[in-house]
Design an enzyme around this catalytic site. Sequence first.
Site, PDB file in Angstrom:
ATOM      1  N   ARG A   6      35.265  28.287  31.569  1.00 31.83           N
ATOM      2  CA  ARG A   6      35.285  29.771  32.382  1.00 31.83           C
ATOM      3  C   ARG A   6      33.970  30.191  32.922  1.00 31.83           C
ATOM      4  NH1 ARG A   6      39.092  33.687  31.110  1.00 31.83           N
ATOM      5  NH2 ARG A   6      37.976  34.587  32.979  1.00 31.83           N
ATOM      6  N   ARG A  62      33.810  24.826  48.195  1.00 26.59           N
ATOM      7  CA  ARG A  62      34.155  23.737  49.183  1.00 26.59           C
ATOM      8  C   ARG A  62      32.733  23.215  50.024  1.00 26.59           C
ATOM      9  NH1 ARG A  62      37.682  21.411  47.598  1.00 26.59           N
ATOM     10  NH2 ARG A  62      39.808  22.344  47.726  1.00 26.59           N
ATOM     11  N   CYS A  74      42.909  29.654  45.145  1.00 26.32           N
ATOM     12  CA  CYS A  74      42.375  30.970  45.313  1.00 26.32           C
ATOM     13  C   CYS A  74      43.494  31.859  44.877  1.00 26.32           C
ATOM     14  CB  CYS A  74      41.815  31.634  46.328  1.00 26.32           C
ATOM     15  SG  CYS A  74      40.068  31.338  46.368  1.00 26.32           S
ATOM     16  N   GLU A  77      43.568  38.340  40.961  1.00 24.49           N
ATOM     17  CA  GLU A  77      43.524  38.501  39.447  1.00 24.49           C
ATOM     18  C   GLU A  77      44.575  39.575  39.322  1.00 24.49           C
ATOM     19  OE1 GLU A  77      42.591  37.913  35.609  1.00 24.49           O
ATOM     20  OE2 GLU A  77      41.633  37.026  37.412  1.00 24.49           O
ATOM     21  N   ARG A  89      36.427  35.271  39.111  1.00 27.92           N
ATOM     22  CA  ARG A  89      36.624  34.459  37.889  1.00 27.92           C
ATOM     23  C   ARG A  89      36.931  33.152  38.292  1.00 27.92           C
ATOM     24  NH1 ARG A  89      39.105  39.514  36.798  1.00 27.92           N
ATOM     25  NH2 ARG A  89      38.563  40.192  34.538  1.00 27.92           N
ATOM     26  N   TYR A 107      29.286  33.885  31.960  1.00 31.16           N
ATOM     27  CA  TYR A 107      29.650  35.461  32.508  1.00 31.16           C
ATOM     28  C   TYR A 107      28.264  36.192  32.967  1.00 31.16           C
ATOM     29  CZ  TYR A 107      34.089  34.312  30.054  1.00 31.16           C
ATOM     30  OH  TYR A 107      35.088  33.853  29.931  1.00 31.16           O
ATOM     31  N   ARG A 115      33.702  38.790  27.945  1.00 27.40           N
ATOM     32  CA  ARG A 115      33.612  37.958  26.719  1.00 27.40           C
ATOM     33  C   ARG A 115      32.262  37.945  26.055  1.00 27.40           C
ATOM     34  NH1 ARG A 115      37.949  34.137  25.527  1.00 27.40           N
ATOM     35  NH2 ARG A 115      36.572  34.216  23.580  1.00 27.40           N
TER      36      ARG A 115
END
Length: 123
Positions: A6, A62, A74, A77, A89, A107, A115
């Site tokens: 992530r 890309r 894509c 969210e 994200r 992050y 997180r």
Amino acid sequence: MVRGIRGAITVKQNDGAEMVEATERLIADMIEQNKIDPDSVCSAFISATNDLDAMFPARALRELKGWEYVPVMCMQELSIKGGLEKCIRIMMHVNTEVAQKDIRHIYLEGAVVLRPDLQQSTN
């Protein structure tokens, strides 16, 4: 074994160039911290909050040499009241022998609030 890696980053404004630059920075950190080779990547999902519509953030991935064959999607969210704004994200699915506890999730900027328990990257 496939592991999820992530990452998330925030931007200051809905600007295509800023979005691509931030996504490039996030991807580069994810690659470096986890020693990711594009041939080991099964797929990548990249989401943006609904206040970011100036550019597809996947464009950043890309443009990386060797990443042109990695399947990327894509998406928007979920729009949750009080959720983090202007956030990009990434979820990469990577073939690796690294233990789940040793995966380095990244992050950056305002996204560290998502997180803090996994925060391992220098900002």
